[in-house]
Design a protein around this motif. Structure first.
Motif, PDB file in Angstrom:
ATOM      1  N   THR A   1       4.706  -3.274   7.875  1.00 61.82           N
ATOM      2  CA  THR A   1       3.427  -3.200   8.571  1.00 61.82           C
ATOM      3  C   THR A   1       3.632  -2.832  10.026  1.00 61.82           C
ATOM      4  OG1 THR A   1       2.459  -4.864   7.101  1.00 61.82           O
ATOM      5  CG2 THR A   1       1.330  -4.472   9.195  1.00 61.82           C
TER       6      THR A   1
ATOM      7  N   GLN B   1       1.342  -2.099  13.810  1.00 61.27           N
ATOM      8  CA  GLN B   1       0.091  -2.288  14.515  1.00 61.27           C
ATOM      9  C   GLN B   1      -0.038  -1.224  15.598  1.00 61.27           C
ATOM     10  OE1 GLN B   1      -1.717  -4.941  13.356  1.00 61.27           O
ATOM     11  NE2 GLN B   1      -3.548  -4.418  14.563  1.00 61.27           N
TER      12      GLN B   1
ATOM     13  N   THR C   1      -4.263  -1.353  11.736  1.00 58.11           N
ATOM     14  CA  THR C   1      -3.098  -1.882  11.033  1.00 58.11           C
ATOM     15  C   THR C   1      -2.704  -0.908   9.932  1.00 58.11           C
ATOM     16  OG1 THR C   1      -3.825  -4.158  11.432  1.00 58.11           O
ATOM     17  CG2 THR C   1      -2.180  -3.809   9.700  1.00 58.11           C
TER      18      THR C   1
ATOM     19  N   HIS D   1       0.084  -0.012   6.747  1.00 57.54           N
ATOM     20  CA  HIS D   1       1.053  -0.550   5.802  1.00 57.54           C
ATOM     21  C   HIS D   1       1.811   0.605   5.139  1.00 57.54           C
ATOM     22  CE1 HIS D   1      -0.910  -4.426   6.224  1.00 57.54           C
ATOM     23  NE2 HIS D   1      -2.061  -3.892   5.814  1.00 57.54           N
TER      24      HIS D   1
END
Length: 461
Positions: free
Chosen positions: A189, A191, A196, A198
């Motif tokens: 993950t 940021q 966000t 993935h």
């Protein structure tokens, strides 16, 4: 008939009007042009309509292929390899002198052009046996008449038909069974501000397209495919709650499909957004609201250009009085209806609409005058795109210059064209052609939100 060896394809006039260089798309097979097709092209080429250009292009291309041939060679067949340019044609092209056909008791009347083409196919079935002879036409009724008259092989023009069943058309989203995260193993993950991302194994995705939205059967998960490699997929974790809170020009989505559509429409990185769905699903309203939001509130674009095809119910838009925009008004009533919906709560709706028309620089344009233009820094709303051919849509999309977003919307169940079906519509073509393009998004807006009456009519009529 022999399935091996070159076939003979007889082209109807509408094939050359649909794609003037269509005779170059039959690879090693032979193409036959009945004389009556040349006569029809000759009559069309001087009409004051857009189709006359296609007729002239077809005539010039045929002249290039046949200009050095003798009359005997033109009837027997001239190699297509003599035509310069990028094509794979290796067969022969010939002109069939259908005026030599004689009327028989069992034959169709030769007084009609369609019947002369059908009779050509019947004659070639005899002359070219056992080779396969195929009549190619986009006229559905002519295909029925040809089969009834004894033509063994009749087809639609399929070179620009990318799918065989409309149910296979890309919808712009994929729904996983159960909970998406239950099937996910190791996840990396990242940021980036409020976003966000993935990185998930590609093995979880049965099919994959850029900017495709992802849902599951829970009420929380929603994501979008950002990019992918052979091993991993990068997805943007949006969440259903965040999607459903999307707002543009005072409206919010009524279902998750509208939410995903609005998210794509408001994304400045998406230069092409395609909206499909039934009548009453909100295609026009969402397109107009998000266009106003980006032009007036955010200042990302300078103007809104609204256009759609004008079915030739009468002659052309010239019979209507007024300027180009005034002539287009009857066909673009859906836009003014949507403007009324967006401003119905204002104290003076008419004044608000006039103000917004000027503030957003909304212009109504006819497709007849789009060729040759270059549209810069604008949002182009192309309504009722299901009635356009692939070549017409290409003409419009290639008009878009730097800083322009185009929104194509349409309902494949409401095709008014004589020669188009759901699988041959330009809207279907553009959805399939652009599903792998990173600068475009497609969204099928499931569900009718106009009214319970409209929803019942869509489902039961």
């Amino acid at each position: 008939m022999s399935e091996s060896g070159p076939k003979y394809y007889i082209l109807d006039t509408n094939i050359l009007l649909h794609e003037p260089l269509a005779f170059l798309n039959f690879q090693e097979h032979n193409v036959v042009i009945p004389m009556v097709v040349l006569e029809e092209l000759d009559h069309i080429k001087d009409r004051q309509k857009d189709v006359s250009r296609d007729a002239r292009v077809a005539i010039r291309a045929l002249e290039e292929a046949l200009h050095e041939a003798t009359p005997e060679q033109i009837i027997s067949g001239v190699p297509l390899t003599r035509i310069t340019g990028e094509h794979q044609a290796e067969g022969h092209i010939s002109i069939f002198p259908d005026y030599q056909l004689r009327q028989t008791e069992s034959a169709l009347s030769l007084n009609e052009n369609d019947h002369r083409i059908i009779q050509t196919a019947l004659q070639l079935q005899i002359d070219r046996a056992p080779s396969k002879v195929v009549l190619v036409t986009k006229d559905i009724n002519m295909r029925l008449k040809a089969k009834g008259a004894g033509v063994k092989c009749v087809e639609d023009y399929r070179t620009d038909q990318l799918i065989d069943d409309i149910r296979l058309l890309a919808k712009g989203f994929y729904t996983f069974e159960g909970n998406f995260w239950d099937a996910v193993g190791e996840v990396k993950t990242e940021q980036d501000g409020r976003d966000t991302y993935h990185f998930i194994s590609r093995e979880l995705f049965p099919s994959l397209y850029p900017n495709e939205y992802l849902l599951d059967e829970t009420e929380t998960f929603a994501a979008r495919v950002e990019s992918f490699t052979d091993t991993h997929v990068k997805i943007l974790d949006i969440g259903r709650e965040r999607l459903m809170s999307t707002r543009a020009w005072g409206i919010t989505p009524k279902n998750i499909y509208q939410a995903m559509g609005m998210h794509a429409l408001l994304d400045p990185t998406q230069d092409l957004v395609i909206l499909t769905g039934p009548a009453g699903c909100g295609k026009t309203l969402l397109a107009l609201a998000t266009a106003l939001e980006q032009v007036v509130e955010k200042g990302l674009y300078e103007k809104i250009i609204v256009t759609r095809n004008t079915p030739e119910i009468a002659e052309s838009i010239g019979y209507l009085p007024g300027t180009e925009e005034e002539k287009m008004a009857p066909w673009l009533a859906a836009i003014t209806d949507s403007l009324e919906v967006l401003h119905k709560q204002d104290e003076n709706m008419e004044s608000s609409m006039n103000y917004i028309m000027n503030k957003a620089n909304i212009q109504f344009k006819s497709l007849n005058f789009m060729r040759g233009r270059s549209i810069q820094n604008a949002v182009v709303l192309l309504d009722e795109a299901q009635n356009l051919t692939a070549s017409q849509l290409k003409t419009i999309v290639t008009r878009c210059g730097a800083g322009t977003k185009i929104i194509c919307s349409g309902n494949l169940a409401q095709i008014d064209s004589y020669y188009l079906t759901a699988v041959t519509s330009g809207l279907t073509y553009i959805v399939e052609r652009f599903k792998n393009y990173h600068g475009s998004s497609t969204m099928n807006l499931n569900g009718v939100v106009r009214s319970s009456l409209a929803q019942y009519a869509e489902e039961n009529l």
